[in-house]
Design an enzyme around this catalytic site. Structure first.
Site, PDB file in Angstrom:
ATOM      1  N   ARG A  45       0.884  -1.252   0.316  1.00 29.30           N
ATOM      2  CA  ARG A  45       0.261  -0.182  -0.329  1.00 29.30           C
ATOM      3  C   ARG A  45       0.339   1.084  -0.044  1.00 29.30           C
ATOM      4  O   ARG A  45       0.308   1.841   0.012  1.00 29.30           O
ATOM      5  CB  ARG A  45      -1.153  -0.334   1.224  1.00 29.30           C
ATOM      6  CG  ARG A  45      -2.339  -1.242   1.046  1.00 29.30           C
ATOM      7  CD  ARG A  45      -3.564   0.188   1.387  1.00 29.30           C
ATOM      8  NE  ARG A  45      -3.230  -0.231   3.034  1.00 29.30           N
ATOM      9  CZ  ARG A  45      -3.996   0.487   4.224  1.00 29.30           C
ATOM     10  NH1 ARG A  45      -5.313   1.279   3.308  1.00 29.30           N
ATOM     11  NH2 ARG A  45      -4.498   0.272   5.374  1.00 29.30           N
ATOM     12  N   ASP A  46       2.000   1.179  -0.206  1.00 29.52           N
ATOM     13  CA  ASP A  46       3.628   2.464  -0.132  1.00 29.52           C
ATOM     14  C   ASP A  46       4.593   1.959  -0.815  1.00 29.52           C
ATOM     15  O   ASP A  46       5.006   2.167  -0.389  1.00 29.52           O
ATOM     16  CB  ASP A  46       3.343   3.235   1.002  1.00 29.52           C
ATOM     17  CG  ASP A  46       3.484   4.117   1.078  1.00 29.52           C
ATOM     18  OD1 ASP A  46       3.101   5.163   0.271  1.00 29.52           O
ATOM     19  OD2 ASP A  46       4.298   4.985   2.772  1.00 29.52           O
TER      20      ASP A  46
END
Length: 204
Positions: free
Chosen positions: A159-160
């Protein structure tokens, strides 16, 4: 959970109080989270200290159909799973979580510092004017792709997932023969999601 070193260091004390007393270089500080680098007997560590996000942050995330990150548990779970599936990451040395109210959960995670590494964002920053050998460039691309594929295959999505969150061991560059010889570590997994199967949306 405390490694032997921190278990001996904090024996008879409240680990949450000890974590709040840590002093060092602060890399990030917001209302609910503090990240700092500190030294202990010549070794360096990173601590992420969470103090509860509050109900407003939880409601805001849910309104946008996002699961809020409530503390250090996501990252702890990812750090314990990834080495089992062949993905190098940070080494945890202490983790704690306390509380029932999701808005006021307290938690912390301490990891060993990655020494002699640099982020791929920094390593690749000069490539436009000082390109590396095509062999090294291709090997790094294959290595990152292999790591992400392993993560996704085992239900973990970051997610990053940016170049700044892949750290290259500079010593592994010299004399490498295959992409697998390059030592890369994925870091900053506090937003990671772990499922039995990664949904297609998160693969993309």
């Amino acid at each position: 959970w405390l490694s032997n070193r921190f278990d001996a260091l904090w024996q008879g004390r409240d680990p949450f109080d000890e974590v709040d007393r840590l002093q060092g270089k602060v890399f990030r500080q917001i209302a609910s989270r503090r990240t700092l680098r500190f030294a202990l007997n010549g070794d360096h560590y990173f601590a992420k200290i969470h103090h509860g996000v509050g109900w407003w942050e939880i409601v805001k995330n849910l309104f946008h159909l996002k699961l809020p990150v409530l503390g250090a548990q996501n990252e702890w779970r990812a750090l314990t799973l990834l080495p089992q599936v062949g993905v190098d990451t940070m080494t945890p040395v202490a983790f704690g979580r306390r509380g029932i109210d999701p808005a006021r959960l307290r938690s912390f995670l301490i990891t060993e510092e990655l020494s002699n590494t640099t982020s791929l964002e920094h390593f690749c920053a000069t490539w436009a004017s000082q390109a590396p050998s095509s062999r090294l460039k291709r090997a790094l691309i294959e290595r990152v792709a292999s790591m992400v594929r392993r993560m996704h295959t085992h239900g973990v999505n970051h997610r990053d997932c940016y170049l700044c969150h892949f750290h290259l061991d500079l010593g592994s560059i010299h004399g490498f023969r295959e992409p697998g010889d390059l030592r890369l570590y994925v870091i900053d997994l506090h937003r990671a999601q772990i499922r039995r199967r990664t949904p297609r949306r998160w693969l993309v």
